[in-house]
Design a protein around this motif. Structure first.
Motif, PDB file in Angstrom:
ATOM      1  N   PHE A   1       3.848  -8.491  -5.727  1.00  0.00           N
ATOM      2  CA  PHE A   1       2.791  -7.491  -5.675  1.00  0.00           C
ATOM      3  C   PHE A   1       1.807  -7.772  -4.537  1.00  0.00           C
ATOM      4  O   PHE A   1       1.262  -6.853  -3.936  1.00  0.00           O
ATOM      5  N   LYS A   2       1.597  -9.046  -4.242  1.00  0.00           N
ATOM      6  CA  LYS A   2       0.714  -9.412  -3.140  1.00  0.00           C
ATOM      7  C   LYS A   2       1.293  -8.919  -1.818  1.00  0.00           C
ATOM      8  O   LYS A   2       0.615  -8.276  -1.021  1.00  0.00           O
ATOM      9  N   PHE A   3       2.597  -9.207  -1.592  1.00  0.00           N
ATOM     10  CA  PHE A   3       3.232  -8.782  -0.359  1.00  0.00           C
ATOM     11  C   PHE A   3       3.337  -7.266  -0.296  1.00  0.00           C
ATOM     12  O   PHE A   3       3.179  -6.653   0.747  1.00  0.00           O
ATOM     13  N   ASN A   4       3.619  -6.661  -1.445  1.00  0.00           N
ATOM     14  CA  ASN A   4       3.760  -5.202  -1.495  1.00  0.00           C
ATOM     15  C   ASN A   4       2.445  -4.529  -1.089  1.00  0.00           C
ATOM     16  O   ASN A   4       2.444  -3.496  -0.417  1.00  0.00           O
ATOM     17  N   GLY A   5       1.326  -5.154  -1.477  1.00  0.00           N
ATOM     18  CA  GLY A   5       0.029  -4.603  -1.095  1.00  0.00           C
ATOM     19  C   GLY A   5      -0.292  -4.817   0.363  1.00  0.00           C
ATOM     20  O   GLY A   5      -1.121  -4.111   0.937  1.00  0.00           O
TER      21      GLY A   5
ATOM     22  N   GLY B   1       9.628  -0.681   3.722  1.00  0.00           N
ATOM     23  CA  GLY B   1       8.309  -0.650   3.131  1.00  0.00           C
ATOM     24  C   GLY B   1       8.140  -1.334   1.805  1.00  0.00           C
ATOM     25  O   GLY B   1       7.217  -0.990   1.052  1.00  0.00           O
ATOM     26  N   SER B   2       8.968  -2.303   1.446  1.00  0.00           N
ATOM     27  CA  SER B   2       8.781  -3.059   0.207  1.00  0.00           C
ATOM     28  C   SER B   2       9.278  -4.486   0.428  1.00  0.00           C
ATOM     29  O   SER B   2      10.119  -4.730   1.301  1.00  0.00           O
ATOM     30  N   PRO B   3       8.764  -5.462  -0.354  1.00  0.00           N
ATOM     31  CA  PRO B   3       9.167  -6.860  -0.160  1.00  0.00           C
ATOM     32  C   PRO B   3      10.672  -7.080  -0.284  1.00  0.00           C
ATOM     33  O   PRO B   3      11.254  -7.844   0.487  1.00  0.00           O
ATOM     34  N   ASP B   4      11.319  -6.421  -1.270  1.00  0.00           N
ATOM     35  CA  ASP B   4      12.752  -6.661  -1.445  1.00  0.00           C
ATOM     36  C   ASP B   4      13.553  -6.161  -0.252  1.00  0.00           C
ATOM     37  O   ASP B   4      14.545  -6.780   0.166  1.00  0.00           O
ATOM     38  N   LYS B   5      13.108  -5.052   0.361  1.00  0.00           N
ATOM     39  CA  LYS B   5      13.807  -4.541   1.538  1.00  0.00           C
ATOM     40  C   LYS B   5      13.611  -5.478   2.729  1.00  0.00           C
ATOM     41  O   LYS B   5      14.549  -5.728   3.494  1.00  0.00           O
ATOM     42  N   LEU B   6      12.398  -5.999   2.878  1.00  0.00           N
ATOM     43  CA  LEU B   6      12.143  -6.934   3.964  1.00  0.00           C
ATOM     44  C   LEU B   6      12.939  -8.228   3.787  1.00  0.00           C
ATOM     45  O   LEU B   6      13.509  -8.755   4.742  1.00  0.00           O
TER      46      LEU B   6
END
Length: 504
Positions: free
Chosen positions: A46-50, A295-300
């Motif tokens: 959630f931190k990275f997503n933000g 645009g999301s941590p899992d994609k990155l």
């Protein structure tokens, strides 16, 4: 001492029960640890997503090249935007228009064991296609303008990465799968998190080399030789343009390529462990803008791990073939076209096939929807049909050969020329309103099923590599390797730090 019952009678506790208690304790401890670890990962997610900012897909052109066979192309832009505290590192007005300070197109080959990063000089003269403005309007195309002006379309402080992506796709004929923008703060934090990056400085550097407007040369900020830099000093190193070599952007690009190679080497040597990656991911996502597809941590994370097996020696850096045109830079053809064609075909710089398996299925799925050619038999007649012929490959003389074949079938040739890009794998027939029957007649001659509508009047044939192979055999299909002058300029990720830098 054995435990005592309430009535005073002692009894023995079996070893089996004590064993079960230990098991329960171990299980409880493991579950507690699992909860803590999971909570930590969730917190990080959630931190990275933000942290992650994305730019709108509504600015990406609808007229895009087909996807590469099995590889993927990532546009990396270094922005000199001054918003969000960046002016403290780079100077300048906080409300100034954002520009692309540096840009390179990273091609990850289909085998996921090779990669090449092609730098595009900011001063390159290119054509910029229509781009979306903040108010929703689209600009008119621009011809022969500086490449970095694409990022400034709309005059916004954050810049226009979609316009730069559109420009790169038009320039290269390659589909850009992802775009990543890193600003001053993001770059600075990355270098701090990895503990600094080793670089080579070709000469002593002073303050006025970074800022030529200073009245004196100022203090020395870099001594000649190898050293480790991070934060502001790392940013200064990659931004220095004056005082080294000829003071051009080309020399700076060489040092930037060496820096990125050294950064990759440092990250790989530290190991791709959660302890190492979490701080790195946190620093990266805080000052990064990406396309919606990342645009999301899992994609990155998925994207980053797809490149984990690429060896440093198989990671190449080069600049698009160029020459000076006055104070600007002209992109040299046909060398540049040969480079883009090689990447499109997943050919390494020395001509090796680095594509993955199952490329045919991907091509069929992602190629733009062609109209099927007719199955009619009988003689082909082009009587009364005007047609233009374009060579979409690097094979010389192909348009002349096709012209002869068309004339023999009574087609009237209105023009022969080189296509805008030379990376066509198959032959394409384009036709304007009311010309479908004429296009189908031409398609029969070239045995192609790729028919596309266009707003232009008339019919055009854009010759692909398949026609080169069918017309005169595989030997005439063009070189499998790039021109030696292009390949010789490449830098490997494991090259010596001081090799190939601009020394003036």
């Amino acid at each position: 001492m054995a435990p005592t019952r309430a009535d005073g009678v002692q009894f023995k506790t079996s070893g089996r029960r004590r064993g079960r208690s230990r098991v329960r304790l171990s299980l409880a401890t493991a579950l507690s640890l699992l909860v803590l670890v999971t909570a930590g990962i969730g917190w990080a997610y959630f931190k990275f997503n933000g942290n992650i900012d994305t730019f709108g897909a509504d600015g990406i052109s609808g007229n895009r090249p087909a996807a590469s066979r099995d590889g993927q192309n990532v546009l990396v832009i270094g922005s000199d935007a001054r918003t969000g505290g960046n002016s403290d590192l780079g100077g300048g007005d906080k409300a100034d228009t954002g520009r692309s300070d540096t840009a390179f197109l990273l091609h990850v080959y289909g085998d996921h064991k090779h990669a090449v990063a092609v730098s595009i000089p900011r001063d390159s003269l290119v054509d910029i296609p229509p781009c979306r403005l903040p108010d929703g309007r689209w600009t008119k195309p621009q011809s022969k303008v500086m490449f970095n002006s694409a990022y400034s379309v709309g005059d916004t402080a954050k810049g226009n990465p979609a316009c730069t992506q559109n420009t790169v796709e038009q320039l290269t004929g390659l589909r850009v799968d992802h775009t990543i923008v890193v600003d001053f703060i993001g770059f600075s934090k990355l270098t701090e998190v990895v503990g600094g990056v080793q670089v080579c400085v070709p000469k002593d550097i002073y303050e006025n080399d970074l800022n030529p407007h200073l009245a004196t040369r100022g203090r020395r900020i870099f001594g000649k030789g190898e050293q480790t830099v991070s934060g502001q000093q790392a940013l200064d190193y990659v931004r220095i343009r004056h005082g080294i070599g000829d003071g051009s952007d080309i020399g700076r690009i060489k040092r930037q390529q060496a820096f990125v190679a050294s950064l990759l080497k440092k990250v790989k040597s530290d190991g791709l462990t959660p302890t190492r990656l979490l701080p790195l991911a946190n620093a990266a996502t805080q000052s990064m803008t990406v396309d919606p597809g990342l645009g999301s941590p899992d994609k990155l994370v998925s994207f980053a791990m797809s490149m984990a097996d690429i060896d440093l020696h198989n990671t190449k850096f080069l600049t698009v073939p160029w020459r000076y045109e006055g104070a600007r830079v002209a992109i040299v053809e046909p060398d540049a076209g040969a480079l883009w064609a090689a990447l499109k075909a997943d050919r390494t710089l020395d001509g090796q096939d680095a594509g993955g398996k199952g490329s045919g299925a991907k091509d069929a799925k992602q190629a733009p929807g062609p109209s099927p050619a007719p199955s009619a038999s009988g003689p082909i007649s082009g009587k009364g049909i005007d047609i233009a012929v374009y060579n979409g490959t690097t094979v010389t003389g192909l348009a002349a050969r096709a012209t002869e074949a068309l004339k023999a079938a009574d087609f009237n040739i209105t023009r022969t020329a080189t296509a805008r890009t030379q990376d066509y794998r198959t032959t394409v027939i384009e036709y304007g309103p009311g010309r479908k029957d004429q296009a189908e007649a031409a398609a029969r001659l070239f045995a192609t099923t790729d028919l596309r509508t266009t707003t232009d009047a008339g019919v055009s044939v854009i010759l692909g590599q398949s026609y080169a192979e069918s017309a005169s055999g595989p030997a005439a299909a063009g070189p499998t390797a790039l021109p030696s002058a292009v390949a010789a300029e490449a830098r490997s990720g494991d090259d010596d730090l001081c090799t190939g830098l601009s020394n003036g």
